[in-house]
Write an enzyme that holds these catalytic residues in place. Structure first.
Site, PDB file in Angstrom:
ATOM      1  N   ILE A  91       0.820  -1.224   0.000  1.00 62.08           N
ATOM      2  CA  ILE A  91       0.000   0.000   0.000  1.00 62.08           C
ATOM      3  C   ILE A  91       0.852   1.272   0.000  1.00 62.08           C
ATOM      4  CG2 ILE A  91      -0.247   0.192   2.543  1.00 62.08           C
ATOM      5  CD1 ILE A  91      -3.241   0.940   1.956  1.00 62.08           C
ATOM      6  N   ASP A 117       5.011  -8.493   6.482  1.00 63.42           N
ATOM      7  CA  ASP A 117       6.033  -8.628   5.450  1.00 63.42           C
ATOM      8  C   ASP A 117       5.725  -9.903   4.661  1.00 63.42           C
ATOM      9  OD1 ASP A 117       9.292  -7.542   5.365  1.00 63.42           O
ATOM     10  OD2 ASP A 117       8.687  -9.295   4.192  1.00 63.42           O
ATOM     11  N   LEU A 118       5.947  -9.875   3.375  1.00 65.97           N
ATOM     12  CA  LEU A 118       5.644 -11.081   2.575  1.00 65.97           C
ATOM     13  C   LEU A 118       6.571 -12.241   2.912  1.00 65.97           C
ATOM     14  CD1 LEU A 118       4.583 -10.209  -1.075  1.00 65.97           C
ATOM     15  CD2 LEU A 118       3.232 -10.379   0.991  1.00 65.97           C
ATOM     16  N   SER A 173       3.467  -8.991 -14.307  1.00 67.27           N
ATOM     17  CA  SER A 173       4.219  -7.961 -15.028  1.00 67.27           C
ATOM     18  C   SER A 173       4.520  -8.349 -16.469  1.00 67.27           C
ATOM     19  CB  SER A 173       5.537  -7.735 -14.288  1.00 67.27           C
ATOM     20  OG  SER A 173       6.432  -7.012 -15.090  1.00 67.27           O
ATOM     21  N   GLU A 211       7.206  -7.799 -17.726  1.00 67.29           N
ATOM     22  CA  GLU A 211       8.581  -8.309 -17.701  1.00 67.29           C
ATOM     23  C   GLU A 211       8.612  -9.820 -17.912  1.00 67.29           C
ATOM     24  OE1 GLU A 211      11.974  -7.070 -17.154  1.00 67.29           O
ATOM     25  OE2 GLU A 211      10.870  -5.428 -18.076  1.00 67.29           O
ATOM     26  N   TYR A 268      13.839 -11.026 -11.233  1.00 62.35           N
ATOM     27  CA  TYR A 268      12.510 -10.445 -10.951  1.00 62.35           C
ATOM     28  C   TYR A 268      11.455 -11.084 -11.851  1.00 62.35           C
ATOM     29  CZ  TYR A 268       8.674  -7.054 -11.319  1.00 62.35           C
ATOM     30  OH  TYR A 268       7.431  -6.456 -11.362  1.00 62.35           O
TER      31      TYR A 268
HETATM   32  P1  NDP Z   1       6.629  -0.032  -5.717  1.00 61.87           P
HETATM   33  O1  NDP Z   1       8.041  -0.458  -5.775  1.00 61.87           O
HETATM   34  O2  NDP Z   1       6.298   1.416  -5.817  1.00 61.87           O
HETATM   35  O3  NDP Z   1       5.948  -0.592  -4.375  1.00 61.87           O
HETATM   36  C1  NDP Z   1       6.253  -1.861  -3.888  1.00 61.87           C
HETATM   37  C2  NDP Z   1       5.539  -2.055  -2.573  1.00 61.87           C
HETATM   38  O4  NDP Z   1       5.886  -3.352  -2.035  1.00 61.87           O
HETATM   39  C3  NDP Z   1       5.934  -1.028  -1.493  1.00 61.87           C
HETATM   40  O5  NDP Z   1       4.802  -0.725  -0.730  1.00 61.87           O
HETATM   41  C4  NDP Z   1       6.940  -1.810  -0.652  1.00 61.87           C
HETATM   42  O6  NDP Z   1       7.041  -1.345   0.664  1.00 61.87           O
HETATM   43  C5  NDP Z   1       6.285  -3.179  -0.675  1.00 61.87           C
HETATM   44  N1  NDP Z   1       7.200  -4.270  -0.307  1.00 61.87           N
HETATM   45  C6  NDP Z   1       8.432  -4.523  -0.805  1.00 61.87           C
HETATM   46  N2  NDP Z   1       8.946  -5.620  -0.229  1.00 61.87           N
HETATM   47  C7  NDP Z   1       8.027  -6.066   0.666  1.00 61.87           C
HETATM   48  C8  NDP Z   1       7.980  -7.137   1.583  1.00 61.87           C
HETATM   49  N3  NDP Z   1       9.014  -7.971   1.736  1.00 61.87           N
HETATM   50  N4  NDP Z   1       6.860  -7.307   2.334  1.00 61.87           N
HETATM   51  C9  NDP Z   1       5.820  -6.428   2.222  1.00 61.87           C
HETATM   52  N5  NDP Z   1       5.824  -5.376   1.397  1.00 61.87           N
HETATM   53  C10 NDP Z   1       6.915  -5.195   0.612  1.00 61.87           C
HETATM   54  O7  NDP Z   1       5.865  -0.847  -6.880  1.00 61.87           O
HETATM   55  P2  NDP Z   1       4.613  -0.413  -7.772  1.00 61.87           P
HETATM   56  O8  NDP Z   1       3.601   0.209  -6.923  1.00 61.87           O
HETATM   57  O9  NDP Z   1       5.115   0.279  -8.978  1.00 61.87           O
HETATM   58  O10 NDP Z   1       4.122  -1.836  -8.294  1.00 61.87           O
HETATM   59  C11 NDP Z   1       3.168  -2.592  -7.546  1.00 61.87           C
HETATM   60  C12 NDP Z   1       3.265  -4.049  -7.946  1.00 61.87           C
HETATM   61  O11 NDP Z   1       3.019  -4.185  -9.338  1.00 61.87           O
HETATM   62  C13 NDP Z   1       4.624  -4.701  -7.715  1.00 61.87           C
HETATM   63  O12 NDP Z   1       4.383  -6.043  -7.383  1.00 61.87           O
HETATM   64  C14 NDP Z   1       5.309  -4.622  -9.061  1.00 61.87           C
HETATM   65  O13 NDP Z   1       6.257  -5.648  -9.188  1.00 61.87           O
HETATM   66  C15 NDP Z   1       4.131  -4.820  -9.983  1.00 61.87           C
HETATM   67  N6  NDP Z   1       4.209  -4.210 -11.283  1.00 61.87           N
HETATM   68  C16 NDP Z   1       4.451  -2.869 -11.398  1.00 61.87           C
HETATM   69  C17 NDP Z   1       4.444  -2.279 -12.634  1.00 61.87           C
HETATM   70  C18 NDP Z   1       4.710  -0.831 -12.801  1.00 61.87           C
HETATM   71  O14 NDP Z   1       4.981  -0.413 -13.948  1.00 61.87           O
HETATM   72  N7  NDP Z   1       4.623  -0.005 -11.753  1.00 61.87           N
HETATM   73  C19 NDP Z   1       4.154  -3.076 -13.855  1.00 61.87           C
HETATM   74  C20 NDP Z   1       3.893  -4.467 -13.588  1.00 61.87           C
HETATM   75  C21 NDP Z   1       3.917  -4.993 -12.355  1.00 61.87           C
HETATM   76  P3  NDP Z   1       8.070  -0.135   1.074  1.00 61.87           P
HETATM   77  O15 NDP Z   1       7.319   1.138   0.779  1.00 61.87           O
HETATM   78  O16 NDP Z   1       8.291  -0.381   2.511  1.00 61.87           O
HETATM   79  O17 NDP Z   1       9.290  -0.293   0.224  1.00 61.87           O
HETATM   80  P1  GDR Z   2      11.358  -1.788 -15.858  1.00 53.44           P
HETATM   81  O1  GDR Z   2      11.412  -0.231 -15.495  1.00 53.44           O
HETATM   82  O2  GDR Z   2      12.651  -2.451 -15.740  1.00 53.44           O
HETATM   83  O3  GDR Z   2      10.659  -1.857 -17.181  1.00 53.44           O
HETATM   84  O4  GDR Z   2      10.438  -2.352 -14.690  1.00 53.44           O
HETATM   85  P2  GDR Z   2      12.631   0.779 -15.358  1.00 53.44           P
HETATM   86  O5  GDR Z   2      12.023   2.119 -15.407  1.00 53.44           O
HETATM   87  O6  GDR Z   2      13.507   0.447 -14.201  1.00 53.44           O
HETATM   88  O7  GDR Z   2      13.492   0.495 -16.702  1.00 53.44           O
HETATM   89  C1  GDR Z   2      12.940   0.657 -17.991  1.00 53.44           C
HETATM   90  C2  GDR Z   2      14.040   0.557 -19.030  1.00 53.44           C
HETATM   91  O8  GDR Z   2      14.876   1.713 -18.963  1.00 53.44           O
HETATM   92  C3  GDR Z   2      16.227   1.317 -19.092  1.00 53.44           C
HETATM   93  N1  GDR Z   2      17.101   2.291 -18.411  1.00 53.44           N
HETATM   94  C4  GDR Z   2      17.085   2.578 -17.102  1.00 53.44           C
HETATM   95  N2  GDR Z   2      16.320   2.111 -16.091  1.00 53.44           N
HETATM   96  C5  GDR Z   2      16.526   2.618 -14.851  1.00 53.44           C
HETATM   97  N3  GDR Z   2      15.765   2.195 -13.844  1.00 53.44           N
HETATM   98  N4  GDR Z   2      17.506   3.535 -14.602  1.00 53.44           N
HETATM   99  C6  GDR Z   2      18.315   4.029 -15.587  1.00 53.44           C
HETATM  100  O9  GDR Z   2      19.176   4.860 -15.335  1.00 53.44           O
HETATM  101  C7  GDR Z   2      18.089   3.532 -16.898  1.00 53.44           C
HETATM  102  N5  GDR Z   2      18.677   3.774 -18.101  1.00 53.44           N
HETATM  103  C8  GDR Z   2      18.071   3.016 -19.010  1.00 53.44           C
HETATM  104  C9  GDR Z   2      16.278  -0.056 -18.433  1.00 53.44           C
HETATM  105  O10 GDR Z   2      17.449  -0.759 -18.901  1.00 53.44           O
HETATM  106  C10 GDR Z   2      14.953  -0.656 -18.863  1.00 53.44           C
HETATM  107  O11 GDR Z   2      15.090  -1.318 -20.093  1.00 53.44           O
HETATM  108  C11 GDR Z   2       9.264  -1.674 -14.278  1.00 53.44           C
HETATM  109  C12 GDR Z   2       9.033  -2.020 -12.808  1.00 53.44           C
HETATM  110  O12 GDR Z   2       7.957  -1.236 -12.332  1.00 53.44           O
HETATM  111  C13 GDR Z   2       8.671  -3.489 -12.653  1.00 53.44           C
HETATM  112  O13 GDR Z   2       8.271  -3.733 -11.294  1.00 53.44           O
HETATM  113  C14 GDR Z   2       7.506  -3.806 -13.594  1.00 53.44           C
HETATM  114  O14 GDR Z   2       7.174  -5.165 -13.507  1.00 53.44           O
HETATM  115  C15 GDR Z   2       7.867  -3.442 -15.021  1.00 53.44           C
HETATM  116  O15 GDR Z   2       8.176  -2.064 -15.072  1.00 53.44           O
HETATM  117  C16 GDR Z   2       6.730  -3.720 -15.997  1.00 53.44           C
END
Ligand code: NDP
Ligand code: GDR
Length: 340
Positions: A18, A67-68, A138, A140, A161
């Site tokens: 959350i 925590d997960l 995802s 990914e 991941y």
């Molecule tokens: P964030 O990284 O912003 O948030 C991740 C959340 O997970 C945070 O609240 C974090 O807590 C919590 N968390 C991490 N580790 C644990 C743990 N061990 N136990 C309990 N909670 C934990 O991710 P997003 O909101 O962007 O994404 C949400 C979900 O969707 C994730 O599962 C991500 O992999 C997936 N996803 C995201 C995409 C995107 O583009 N945003 C696309 C596809 C999938 P804390 O604040 O304490 O770090």
């Molecule tokens: P991604 O997102 O890996 O798609 O995962 P990210 O924004 O980290 O990277 C996207 C692409 O950009 C390239 N890249 C960089 N990335 C980061 N973070 N930092 C850099 O400086 C940089 N330069 C280039 C990366 O190589 C990559 O190809 C996100 C996360 O939210 C995942 O949890 C989620 O599942 C996927 O999106 C869908």
């Protein structure tokens, strides 16, 4: 209509993750629908609740430590709350970090999902009412599979991941087939917002571009610029999560915009909005390249449109504008605080 049909029973949702980007939007969305919202929060030495700070006083928001990696606590929480809906958004969600922390990523992002599913199954076996489960899958997971990717595309994951997410995805399917759980996988493509973590590339770019505009920094170091992603708006995507749990039958749905853009195009849009030329500021940093990268993700959301009635409402151009404008305000505040 009888008075009983007029009465609406308040529904309860539990959101893991959350405090993250999606968790904050989903909490807002569910509170707006009248849900009682419970959130799982990790203990940290400083509070991690910044993204939900504006919701903390809401009478229907309740936070619980957990925590997960702690299955016992998850079992206890689910038995105690008996939620109608469980949204699992928690994960070690950074792809690059997962290469440095593969075991931890697999434990939380993969096995953590089994801990939750088993907690739900145990709760229902003990006579508890059914809990509908959403798993944050995802794009990914598609890895090197050619675009456009849809629900029928074979997964070819390219990182610890992505492997962990594939494992979680399959466990969800197995739990619904073996035990009849109403458990669904969202296969979400990248979605961004002003609340996106600064370690992800879109936010890294919009933060840097706005700071450069105000003279707070000069250079932005990036890795691979040739990647393409299907970037949508997080506020739109949490609506799809909710819609999945309202279906009579569980399933798997891709959520995306059907359009991809390269990181270079994203840079054009973000720096362009500020009348800056990114070529003068971006430096390539080899340490930011991943051991293996995913080059082109572009999804096909036909199934979500057809079955969920879901549509994205924010274009890439509008998304970039939203993020740049929000970060410009942040940079202005930063400059004001730094002023002598
Ligand atoms: P964030 O990284 O912003 O948030 C991740 C959340 O997970 C945070 O609240 C974090 O807590 C919590 N968390 C991490 N580790 C644990 C743990 N061990 N136990 C309990 N909670 C934990 O991710 P997003 O909101 O962007 O994404 C949400 C979900 O969707 C994730 O599962 C991500 O992999 C997936 N996803 C995201 C995409 C995107 O583009 N945003 C696309 C596809 C999938 P804390 O604040 O304490 O770090
Ligand atoms: P991604 O997102 O890996 O798609 O995962 P990210 O924004 O980290 O990277 C996207 C692409 O950009 C390239 N890249 C960089 N990335 C980061 N973070 N930092 C850099 O400086 C940089 N330069 C280039 C990366 O190589 C990559 O190809 C996100 C996360 O939210 C995942 O949890 C989620 O599942 C996927 O999106 C869908």
């Amino acid at each position: 209509m009888t008075s009983s049909t007029l009465t609406t029973v308040q529904r309860t949702a539990l959101i893991t993750g959350i405090t993250g980007q999606d968790g904050s939007y989903l909490a807002e969305y569910l509170l707006g629908k009248g849900y009682s919202v419970h959130g799982l929060v990790r203990r940290a030495s400083t509070p991690s609740t910044e993204r939900i700070a504006h919701l903390l006083d809401h009478a229907q928001l309740h936070l619980h430590y957990g925590d997960l990696s702690d299955g016992g606590a998850l079992r206890d929480l689910i038995a105690r709350l008996a939620p109608d809906e469980l949204y699992n958004l928690a994960a070690q969600s950074h792809v690059h970090v997962s290469f440095d922390q593969p075991e931890y990523t697999v434990d939380v992002t993969g096995l953590g999902v089994v801990r939750l599913l088993e907690a739900v199954r145990g709760h229902m076996r003990a006579g508890g009412k059914p809990v509908r489960v959403y798993q944050a899958g995802s794009s990914e997971m598609y890895g090197s599979a050619p675009s456009p990717q849809s629900e029928t595309t074979r997964f070819q994951p390219r990182s610890p991941y992505a492997c962990a997410k594939v494992y979680a995805h399959l466990q969800v399917i197995n739990h619904r087939e073996s035990f009849g759980l109403h458990a669904s996988n969202g296969i979400l493509f990248n979605h961004e917002s002003p609340r996106r973590g600064e370690a992800f590339v879109t936010r890294k770019v919009t933060r840097a571009a706005t700071r450069i505009k105000l003279g707070l920094q000069d250079k932005l170091r990036l890795g691979n610029l040739d990647v393409a992603r299907d970037w949508g708006y997080a506020g739109d995507y949490v609506r799809a999560m909710w819609l999945m749990l309202q279906q009579d039958e569980p399933g798997d749905w891709c959520v995306c915009t059907n359009r991809s853009a390269t990181l270079r195009e994203f840079l054009d849009l973000a720096f362009g909005r500020l009348n800056l030329d990114w070529h003068k500021h971006v430096e390539l940093d080899p340490t930011l390249y991943r051991p293996a990268d995913v080059h082109d993700l572009r999804g096909d959301a036909s199934k979500a449109r057809r079955e969920l009635g879901w549509e994205p409402t924010v274009s890439l151009e509008d998304l970039v504008a939203l993020m740049v404008d929000a970060d410009l305000l942040l940079a202005q505040r930063e400059r004001m605080l730094a002023a002598p």
